[in-house]
Design an enzyme around this catalytic site. Structure first.
Site, short mmCIF file in Angstrom:
data_model
loop_
_atom_site.label_atom_id
_atom_site.label_comp_id
_atom_site.label_asym_id
_atom_site.label_seq_id
_atom_site.Cartn_x
_atom_site.Cartn_y
_atom_site.Cartn_z
N GLY A 124 1.79 23.38 3.86
CA GLY A 124 1.46 22.48 4.95
C GLY A 124 2.69 22.19 5.79
N GLY A 145 0.79 -1.22 0.00
CA GLY A 145 0.00 0.00 0.00
C GLY A 145 0.83 1.28 0.00
N GLY A 185 4.93 17.42 5.79
CA GLY A 185 5.57 18.60 5.25
C GLY A 185 6.91 18.89 5.89
N HIS A 228 25.24 1.47 29.58
CA HIS A 228 26.03 2.69 29.39
C HIS A 228 27.16 2.42 28.41
CE1 HIS A 228 28.14 6.41 30.41
NE2 HIS A 228 29.25 5.70 30.45
N ALA A 258 0.26 3.82 10.27
CA ALA A 258 0.34 2.44 9.78
C ALA A 258 0.20 1.43 10.91
CB ALA A 258 1.67 2.22 9.05
#
Length: 560
Positions: free
Chosen positions: A274, A135, A279, A539, A415
């Site tokens: 936008g 998709g 954007g 760490h 999604a």
């Protein structure tokens, strides 16, 4: 007789054995699937050319094989090849009627994952896709955009390599190479989806689905003319990018994300209408590539879904990269000049202003793919705004045994939300009573630096009247961030003082999209501040900034 590996796919010469579909002693016919082979780009079914009985299996799952290797021995004979009649291009599609448990329309993340989930639960499942598997997310959205982001961030890092004692010259971006890499990633993942559907016995049909009723779907392509009778239907048709209806919006050079992701040359200048998530992501990408970027945003702020302190950091980073931002600005018209430049006319403070650029990108939201379906005839209600399919928290529509997931229902255009809505629909089809929850959904924004949020924002919590405590830690105090040259940003964790549980969080900085899952899990598990603070973090890692944020909830951060 030996069955050899004579061909895989395309130019591939080797692959890895996936699922072996036959056992010693099984009878096979020509055309039966014997096994699947996974390559770097896709998975391929290897079929029999013999009629007979499998006498030996000479390979095992996970084994690497090459062209010419022996796969099986068979007691039988090679089937005679059928002579194909010349059709003069008029070959008829095979007419077939199927009776199945579930049809899924749309093979984006929500659709294909729902189909696989259903098949794993024993449902006879068919998925129909009109364009490409994966998709929008895989082909024109999440994945290709992040491939661009990686190229852009790498280029940005290389330009400051002298800070790390590395000297380089003549750095440049070859956009065609960027596209090649992006396309290769998309192709590989698309092949992976094809394999997953096949290996889980989901029948994939490419073509435009015609919904005759809630229980009957028709689809036709060059090879198949199918009528599919189904007990259940999941609609996952997704959405498409909008263009605001202003003069000039259809001019050449006015693009959506779909066209921009196939652009072969870096534009000298780009106006983005936008300043939301999409954007801003593209703004940072093309600014890093050297494009002069201007943003025209209708609202008072860019990325209005984030807290003010997060916005301040990303705004300053954008300005530092040379991105020009106009907020509270309404785009009114796009005009083409004699030399093929584009003038974007916009209004700010009741005054008309103009910006000239080579390309214009429309990033003004997405709209559900509702066209081509007679919703009233199907008995499926749309929402109040008539711009999405109405569903409840079980993903049920007003039509019995019909579910709508992902962007089609307009609940939350992400999604991973679509995927979980798909799982919810499948659970309800199976008779489980399951509802979606939206109070702890992580969201990632791939600007430079990254932003990620989950749960309630600080503003939302205050508006709800929750008494909150905030833990905050800057990446400037994190050793790993400093060694990577990425000190910008911070971790912020929002705790409910009454329950002593995390209810939200924001991260802006290195690996924000990965780190946010720590806070998401804290919220989901209702972890107290005390229990969360006792977890040991390795760490040096950027995850230590999350730990410091947890400690800071009650003012006990060590490096602050």
């Amino acid at each position: 007789m030996d069955i050899l590996l004579t061909k895989i796919k395309g130019h591939d010469r080797k692959g890895v054995i996936g699922c072996i579909e036959v056992k010693k002693g099984d009878s096979v016919k020509s055309g039966d699937t014997l096994l699947t082979i996974e390559t770097s780009k896709s998975a391929v079914d290897i079929t029999s050319e013999y009629d007979g009985t499998i006498t030996e299996i000479l390979v095992e799952a996970g084994q690497e094989v090459s062209i010419g290797d022996k796969l099986f021995t068979v007691d039988g004979k090679k089937a005679e090849a059928k002579k194909a009649a010349y059709s003069f291009g008029l070959a008829k599609a095979k007419v077939e009627t199927l009776d199945v448990d579930l049809v899924v329309i749309g093979a984006g993340p929500g659709g294909y994952e729902a189909a696989i989930s259903a098949a794993k639960e024993g449902l006879d499942t068919v998925i129909i896709e009109r364009e490409k598997l994966g998709g929008t997310c895989l082909n024109w959205g999440c994945i290709p955009t992040k491939a661009f982001v990686k190229s852009a961030s790498l280029f940005s890092e290389m330009k400051k390599s002298e800070e790390f004692g590395i000297f380089s010259s003549n750095l440049s971006v070859d956009m065609k190479k960027v596209l090649e890499r992006k396309n290769s990633i998309v192709e590989t993942l698309g092949g992976g989806i094809e394999y997953l559907l096949s290996s889980n016995k989901v029948r994939t049909v490419m073509g435009e689905a015609k919904i005759e009723s809630a229980n009957c779907i028709k689809v036709k392509n060059k090879k198949e003319d199918l009528t599919i009778n189904t007990k259940n239907l999941i609609l996952a048709m997704g959405s498409q990018a909008m263009k605001i209806n202003i003069p000039g919006s259809n001019l050449d050079g006015v693009l959506t994300n779909k066209e921009l992701l196939d652009i072969e040359e870096i534009p000298e200048s780009l106006t983005i209408i936008g300043g939301g998530v999409i954007g801003m992501e593209f703004a940072f990408v093309f600014s890093s590539f050297g494009t002069k970027v201007t943003i025209v945003e209708f609202l008072d702020e860019i990325i209005n879904i984030i807290d003010d302190d997060v916005r301040e950091v990303i705004y300053n980073e954008a300005i530092e990269k040379g991105i020009t931002i106009y907020t509270s600005s309404r785009a009114d018209e796009i005009i083409k000049t004699e030399d093929d430049k584009l003038i974007t006319k916009f209004v700010k403070n009741d005054e008309s202003r103009f910006v000239v650029s080579e390309k214009v990108l429309m990033c003004v939201g997405r709209v559900a793919n509702l066209e081509g379906v007679d919703w009233e005839k199907l008995g499926i209600d749309l929402n109040e705004r008539k711009n999405a399919v109405k569903v409840n928290d079980k993903m049920e529509t007003s039509a019995e045994n019909v579910y709508a997931i992902g962007d089609l229902n307009g609940r939350m255009q992400l999604a991973h939300v679509a995927s979980h809505q798909g799982f919810t629909a499948v659970k309800n089809i199976l008779g489980e009573s399951h509802e979606m929850k939206y109070n702890n959904v992580p969201s990632a924004i791939f600007t430079i630096p990254e932003i990620a949020v989950t749960g309630y924002s600080e503003k939302e919590a205050k508006n709800l009247g929750v008494e909150i405590a905030i833990g905050k830690f800057n990446f400037a105090g994190n050793g790993k961030a400093l060694t990577a040259g990425e000190p910008e940003g911070f971790v912020k964790i929002i705790y409910d003082k009454t329950s002593d549980k995390a209810i939200g969080g924001s991260i802006i900085g290195p690996h924000a999209s990965d780190l946010i899952s720590i806070i998401t899990n804290m919220i989901e598990n209702g972890t107290s501040q005390k229990d969360a603070s006792e977890v040991i973090y390795a760490h040096p890692t950027t995850a230590e900034a999350v730990h410091e944020g947890i400690l800071d909830i009650y003012g006990k951060a060590i490096h602050k």
